[in-house]
Motif scaffolding. Sequence first.
Motif, PDB file in Angstrom:
ATOM      1  N   LEU A   3      81.389  45.450 114.115  1.00  0.00           N
ATOM      2  CA  LEU A   3      80.324  46.011 113.290  1.00  0.00           C
ATOM      3  C   LEU A   3      80.649  47.380 112.702  1.00  0.00           C
ATOM      4  N   PRO A   4      81.194  48.335 113.490  1.00  0.00           N
ATOM      5  CA  PRO A   4      81.529  49.623 112.869  1.00  0.00           C
ATOM      6  C   PRO A   4      82.561  49.489 111.746  1.00  0.00           C
ATOM      7  N   VAL A   5      83.515  48.595 111.920  1.00  0.00           N
ATOM      8  CA  VAL A   5      84.531  48.413 110.889  1.00  0.00           C
ATOM      9  C   VAL A   5      83.914  47.787 109.649  1.00  0.00           C
ATOM     10  N   LEU A   6      83.027  46.823 109.845  1.00  0.00           N
ATOM     11  CA  LEU A   6      82.342  46.242 108.692  1.00  0.00           C
ATOM     12  C   LEU A   6      81.505  47.295 107.977  1.00  0.00           C
ATOM     13  N   LEU A   7      80.903  48.209 108.753  1.00  0.00           N
ATOM     14  CA  LEU A   7      80.156  49.292 108.151  1.00  0.00           C
ATOM     15  C   LEU A   7      81.062  50.143 107.276  1.00  0.00           C
ATOM     16  N   ILE A   8      82.244  50.455 107.780  1.00  0.00           N
ATOM     17  CA  ILE A   8      83.211  51.206 106.984  1.00  0.00           C
ATOM     18  C   ILE A   8      83.520  50.438 105.716  1.00  0.00           C
TER      19      ILE A   8
ATOM     20  N   PRO B  31      82.331  56.535 108.442  1.00  0.00           N
ATOM     21  CA  PRO B  31      81.419  57.318 109.285  1.00  0.00           C
ATOM     22  C   PRO B  31      82.144  58.003 110.443  1.00  0.00           C
ATOM     23  N   ASN B  32      81.636  59.164 110.834  1.00  0.00           N
ATOM     24  CA  ASN B  32      82.231  59.914 111.939  1.00  0.00           C
ATOM     25  C   ASN B  32      82.198  59.161 113.262  1.00  0.00           C
ATOM     26  N   GLN B  33      81.334  58.163 113.403  1.00  0.00           N
ATOM     27  CA  GLN B  33      81.273  57.402 114.663  1.00  0.00           C
ATOM     28  C   GLN B  33      82.597  56.702 114.954  1.00  0.00           C
TER      29      GLN B  33
ATOM     30  N   HIS C 109      79.053  61.482 100.625  1.00  0.00           N
ATOM     31  CA  HIS C 109      78.885  61.097 102.025  1.00  0.00           C
ATOM     32  C   HIS C 109      78.830  62.335 102.907  1.00  0.00           C
ATOM     33  N   SER C 110      77.854  62.366 103.800  1.00  0.00           N
ATOM     34  CA  SER C 110      77.826  63.415 104.822  1.00  0.00           C
ATOM     35  C   SER C 110      78.081  62.730 106.163  1.00  0.00           C
ATOM     36  N   ASP C 111      78.568  63.465 107.114  1.00  0.00           N
ATOM     37  CA  ASP C 111      78.907  62.920 108.425  1.00  0.00           C
ATOM     38  C   ASP C 111      79.945  61.808 108.338  1.00  0.00           C
ATOM     39  N   TRP C 112      80.855  61.936 107.414  1.00  0.00           N
ATOM     40  CA  TRP C 112      81.961  60.996 107.257  1.00  0.00           C
ATOM     41  C   TRP C 112      83.266  61.748 107.413  1.00  0.00           C
TER      42      TRP C 112
END
Length: 133
Positions: free
Chosen positions: A5-10, A36-38, A96-99
């Motif tokens: 999921l995080p990679v798909l978000l990216i 994203p910074n996550q 983008h912020s927090d990226w």
Amino acid sequence: MKALLPVLLIALLSACGESSSTAAGSKQCGVYAIGPNQIKEILKSQQAEPAPGRTAKDKLPADFPPELLDPQGYYRGMAVYCTVEDARKALVDQKHSDWGIYELSSDWKSNVYLADDGANHLRENATIKQAVE
């Protein structure tokens, strides 16, 4: 799938990248992406999935946004940049912020292509090597 999921978000969020003018020249390119910074936390846990390359629609989640597909029905792959400066410019341009910027373990010449949307994308999956900033 949960780790994907995080990679798909990216992939979803960075798919709107623009082509790099420096990539067209004779300059040696690295392969950088924004996200994203996550992802920095995921990298620390060593559970990071690879950055996605060009993918057939039938291999994507059912709710994958159709606007991110090319005319042949493929996800174009993560948008990538030749230099950290190009990636930094994309962060500013896309507001983008927090990226952050991430270096990928990949080769520009063999794994990056100019897609129909005018941006450079990964042809095949690539490992996220490290956070750059």
